[in-house]
Design a protein around this motif. Structure first.
Motif, PDB file in Angstrom:
ATOM      1  N   THR A   1       5.992   9.475   8.751  1.00 11.36           N
ATOM      2  CA  THR A   1       5.728   9.677   9.594  1.00 11.36           C
ATOM      3  C   THR A   1       4.826   9.670  10.289  1.00 11.36           C
ATOM      4  N   THR A   2       5.323   9.397  11.747  1.00 10.04           N
ATOM      5  CA  THR A   2       3.917   7.981  12.161  1.00 10.04           C
ATOM      6  C   THR A   2       3.142   8.844  13.152  1.00 10.04           C
ATOM      7  N   SER A   3       1.795   8.733  13.435  1.00  7.68           N
ATOM      8  CA  SER A   3       0.880   9.367  14.413  1.00  7.68           C
ATOM      9  C   SER A   3      -0.067   8.239  14.620  1.00  7.68           C
ATOM     10  N   GLN A   4      -0.006   7.763  15.789  1.00 10.69           N
ATOM     11  CA  GLN A   4      -1.620   7.050  16.035  1.00 10.69           C
ATOM     12  C   GLN A   4      -1.593   5.833  15.311  1.00 10.69           C
ATOM     13  N   SER A   5      -0.849   4.842  15.468  1.00 12.25           N
ATOM     14  CA  SER A   5      -0.608   4.294  14.043  1.00 12.25           C
ATOM     15  C   SER A   5      -1.001   4.075  12.930  1.00 12.25           C
ATOM     16  N   CYS A   6      -1.147   5.196  12.279  1.00 13.72           N
ATOM     17  CA  CYS A   6      -1.330   5.530  10.743  1.00 13.72           C
ATOM     18  C   CYS A   6       0.252   6.443  10.381  1.00 13.72           C
ATOM     19  N   ALA A   7       1.045   5.407   9.235  1.00 15.17           N
ATOM     20  CA  ALA A   7       2.357   6.521   9.064  1.00 15.17           C
ATOM     21  C   ALA A   7       1.683   6.802   8.095  1.00 15.17           C
ATOM     22  N   ARG A   8       2.146   7.903   7.556  1.00  8.41           N
ATOM     23  CA  ARG A   8       2.079   8.830   6.098  1.00  8.41           C
ATOM     24  C   ARG A   8       3.148   8.963   4.963  1.00  8.41           C
ATOM     25  N   VAL A   9       2.416   8.601   3.914  1.00 12.19           N
ATOM     26  CA  VAL A   9       3.974   8.884   2.668  1.00 12.19           C
ATOM     27  C   VAL A   9       3.402   9.920   1.814  1.00 12.19           C
ATOM     28  N   ALA A  10       4.240  10.477   1.602  1.00 14.63           N
ATOM     29  CA  ALA A  10       3.089  11.586   0.022  1.00 14.63           C
ATOM     30  C   ALA A  10       4.199  11.244  -0.978  1.00 14.63           C
ATOM     31  N   VAL A  11       2.908  11.592  -1.933  1.00 17.16           N
ATOM     32  CA  VAL A  11       3.767  11.215  -3.648  1.00 17.16           C
ATOM     33  C   VAL A  11       3.360  13.028  -3.708  1.00 17.16           C
ATOM     34  N   GLY A  12       5.025  12.582  -4.101  1.00 13.87           N
ATOM     35  CA  GLY A  12       5.556  14.065  -4.570  1.00 13.87           C
ATOM     36  C   GLY A  12       4.978  14.666  -5.709  1.00 13.87           C
ATOM     37  N   LEU A  13       3.761  14.997  -6.522  1.00 14.64           N
ATOM     38  CA  LEU A  13       4.027  15.341  -7.976  1.00 14.64           C
ATOM     39  C   LEU A  13       3.231  16.788  -7.745  1.00 14.64           C
ATOM     40  N   GLY A  14       4.313  18.009  -7.273  1.00 15.24           N
ATOM     41  CA  GLY A  14       2.763  19.470  -7.396  1.00 15.24           C
ATOM     42  C   GLY A  14       2.062  19.176  -6.949  1.00 15.24           C
TER      43      GLY A  14
ATOM     44  N   LYS B   1       7.530   3.461  -4.086  1.00 15.61           N
ATOM     45  CA  LYS B   1       6.300   3.119  -5.209  1.00 15.61           C
ATOM     46  C   LYS B   1       6.512   5.673  -5.399  1.00 15.61           C
ATOM     47  N   ALA B   2       6.371   5.414  -4.180  1.00 21.57           N
ATOM     48  CA  ALA B   2       6.124   7.317  -4.554  1.00 21.57           C
ATOM     49  C   ALA B   2       7.143   7.881  -5.107  1.00 21.57           C
ATOM     50  N   ALA B   3       8.088   7.116  -4.962  1.00 22.30           N
ATOM     51  CA  ALA B   3       9.620   8.317  -5.360  1.00 22.30           C
ATOM     52  C   ALA B   3      10.020   8.043  -6.803  1.00 22.30           C
ATOM     53  N   VAL B   4       9.315   6.592  -7.386  1.00 17.45           N
ATOM     54  CA  VAL B   4       9.677   5.964  -8.390  1.00 17.45           C
ATOM     55  C   VAL B   4       8.677   7.132  -9.317  1.00 17.45           C
ATOM     56  N   VAL B   5       7.785   6.810  -9.228  1.00 25.35           N
ATOM     57  CA  VAL B   5       6.257   7.584  -9.749  1.00 25.35           C
ATOM     58  C   VAL B   5       6.505   9.380 -10.283  1.00 25.35           C
ATOM     59  N   ALA B   6       6.737   9.793  -8.762  1.00 21.21           N
ATOM     60  CA  ALA B   6       7.832  10.961  -8.396  1.00 21.21           C
ATOM     61  C   ALA B   6       8.891  11.509  -9.885  1.00 21.21           C
ATOM     62  N   ASP B   7       9.107  10.774 -10.053  1.00 20.99           N
ATOM     63  CA  ASP B   7      10.487  10.512 -10.892  1.00 20.99           C
ATOM     64  C   ASP B   7      10.229  10.361 -12.287  1.00 20.99           C
ATOM     65  N   ASP B   8       9.086  10.220 -12.604  1.00 20.67           N
ATOM     66  CA  ASP B   8       8.823   9.453 -13.845  1.00 20.67           C
ATOM     67  C   ASP B   8       7.022   9.720 -13.921  1.00 20.67           C
ATOM     68  N   GLU B   9       5.916   9.781 -13.726  1.00 24.05           N
ATOM     69  CA  GLU B   9       4.817  10.295 -13.797  1.00 24.05           C
ATOM     70  C   GLU B   9       4.072   9.060 -14.918  1.00 24.05           C
ATOM     71  N   PHE B  10       4.727   9.806 -16.178  1.00 21.78           N
ATOM     72  CA  PHE B  10       3.508   8.772 -16.687  1.00 21.78           C
ATOM     73  C   PHE B  10       4.596   8.149 -17.542  1.00 21.78           C
ATOM     74  N   GLU B  11       5.128   7.420 -16.956  1.00 21.68           N
ATOM     75  CA  GLU B  11       6.394   6.537 -17.520  1.00 21.68           C
ATOM     76  C   GLU B  11       7.064   6.890 -18.813  1.00 21.68           C
ATOM     77  N   THR B  12       7.640   7.739 -18.975  1.00 26.23           N
ATOM     78  CA  THR B  12       7.958   8.389 -19.843  1.00 26.23           C
ATOM     79  C   THR B  12       9.712   8.154 -20.707  1.00 26.23           C
ATOM     80  N   ARG B  13       9.676   7.608 -19.611  1.00 23.46           N
ATOM     81  CA  ARG B  13      11.501   7.837 -19.183  1.00 23.46           C
ATOM     82  C   ARG B  13      12.277   6.066 -19.633  1.00 23.46           C
ATOM     83  N   ALA B  14      12.833   5.583 -20.227  1.00 24.36           N
ATOM     84  CA  ALA B  14      12.890   4.888 -20.688  1.00 24.36           C
ATOM     85  C   ALA B  14      14.025   3.649 -19.587  1.00 24.36           C
ATOM     86  N   GLU B  15      15.311   4.388 -19.306  1.00 20.93           N
ATOM     87  CA  GLU B  15      15.609   3.974 -17.473  1.00 20.93           C
ATOM     88  C   GLU B  15      15.076   4.803 -16.134  1.00 20.93           C
TER      89      GLU B  15
END
Ligand SMILES: NC(=O)c1ccc[n+]([C@@H]2O[C@H](COP(=O)([O-])OP(=O)(O)OC[C@H]3O[C@@H](n4cnc5c(N)ncnc54)[C@H](O)[C@@H]3O)[C@@H](O)[C@H]2O)c1
Ligand SMILES: [Zn+2]
Length: 376
Positions: free
Chosen positions: A2-15, A232-246
């Motif tokens: 989302t964008t407001s006052q020239s500031c964009a916001r990206v959420a990193v969904g990690l519970g 990057k946020a989507a990739v991190v949220a999917d595998d926070e600790f880089e444990t899944r080889a694929e």
């Protein structure tokens, strides 16, 4: 996003460890309220001498306006200081100043400061909060997001570390105004990587907006950072600790296996990381042709974009045997095979394993190798 006052916001969904990335040319305006909402009374800025001189007082004033007490810990500038001695300096200052478990660290600088300060936060009193305020393009699109923290050991880069997520990332593009051109261009290699692994439309947008990016046009730079952070946020949220080889997290290494080898064999510091990654990505495209996964036009589009960014696309004169032994030492390999991220097209990537002999043969003539294998 989302964008407001020239500031964009990206959420990193990690519970329970979820956080926001705020991006734009006034993103720092959000910092005082964020600091005021923190539980502790004290905040330690960890930075380096360059950033402290250029922007230290701006950041201090900004945090002080939240009503919190501020201390500044200034490290020496440079990758060679991403070590145990700098870390000890941080612990010494925090202990001397009686920082407690409620305190917060603000990591203010490029990836070097972000990694050390993050690791100090991960380990001080068994873990305290930290906020990333990245000041290089690379740190804004890559190192400040994802929670990988650490330091180098004399026997290897990033060998000591921990996963520790920040509580907030604030990427204010105004800081980029003082970033040297070569550092800025180097960061663009990582930006292009995101388009190449998952988003063909973003890659095409980069091709079309190359001039605006190089002139550091604020809306273009904000968009490039935001889209990179979303991926990057989507990739991190999917595998926070880089444990899944694929998992997709592995794909973030596109161009890095070749790139790390180039950095190491050329001697660290000769090429910037993003420069080696650009060259490594072109090699990965050539290697993908060798496997029959992509045609030459894919490699040509990548090389053309990196050329336009002023990044190297040709392998320097280095011995293939040296490059392969460097690649063999990469901690992301399995058994004695080299793991490579390869392309299936612009915006689509996968991994493969290759023998050292095969990679060495390829590196003797990366351009011709594809033809020899009968691929266009
Ligand atoms: N944790 C992760 O996920 C991750 C990912 C990628 C890279 N990294 C790490 O990041 C580091 C590289 O980061 P980097 O490329 O940001 O290098 P860096 O932190 O060394 O910064 C590059 C140079 O630019 C200067 N600088 C920074 N911001 C500036 C500004 N706004 N104006 C003027 N000068 C400025 C710095 O003082 C330094 O001299 C490496 O140690 C790498 O291992 C970590
Ligand atoms: Zn990288």
């Amino acid at each position: 996003m989302t964008t407001s006052q020239s500031c964009a916001r990206v959420a990193v969904g990690l519970g329970g460890r979820a956080y926001q990335i705020l991006i734009g040319n006034h993103a720092l305006d959000q910092l005082p309220a964020a600091c005021a909402a923190l539980p502790g009374r004290r905040i330690a800025i960890v930075t380096n001498a360059t950033l402290d001189r250029l922007h230290g007082s701006t950041l201090r004033r900004c945090i002080e306006s939240s009503g919190k007490g501020v201390a500044t810990i200034v490290l020496e500038d440079g990758e060679q200081h991403k070590n145990a001695a700098s870390l000890a300096l941080i612990y010494d200052a925090l202990l001397r100043d009686r920082f407690d478990r409620q305190s917060t660290i603000v990591a203010f600088g490029g990836g070097v400061v972000g990694d050390i300060a993050g690791y100090a936060a991960a380990t001080f009193l068994r873990g305290i909060r930290y906020i990333q305020v990245p000041t290089t393009l690379l740190a804004m699109v890559d190192s400040s997001v994802g929670g990988k923290t650490g330091i180098n050991h004399p026997l290897g880069k990033n060998m000591i570390g921990a996963f520790h997520q920040p509580t907030l990332v604030i990427a204010d593009t105004r800081f980029l105004e003082t970033l040297p051109d070569r550092e800025f261009r180097s960061g663009l290699a990582e930006v292009a990587k995101y388009g190449l692994i998952v988003d063909p439309a973003f890659f095409a947008w980069l091709e079309a907006n190359c001039g605006a990016l190089l002139s550091r046009d604020a809306p273009a730079v904000t968009r490039a950072i935001s889209r990179s952070c979303e991926i990057k946020a989507a990739v991190v949220a999917d595998d926070e600790f880089e444990t899944r080889a694929e998992s997709g997290r592995v794909l973030l290494n596109l161009g890095h296996t070749f790139g790390h080898a180039i950095e190491k064999v050329l001697g660290y510091g000769n090429w910037l990381h993003g420069e080696a990654v650009a060259c490594g990505t072109v090699l990965a495209a050539d290697y993908s042709r060798r496997l029959g996964l992509v045609c030459i036009d894919v490699k040509q589009r990548i090389a053309a974009l990196f050329d336009a960014f002023g990044l190297p696309t040709e392998l320097p004169a280095l011995a293939p045997t040296d490059l392969v032994s460097a690649m063999m030492q990469d901690k992301k390999n399995a058994d004695d095979l080299i793991r490579l991220v390869v392309l299936k097209g612009i915006g689509s990537a996968t991994t493969t394993f290759a023998s050292g002999t095969d990679v060495e043969q390829f590196l003797r003539n990366p351009h011709a190798a594809a033809y020899a294998a009968g691929n266009p």
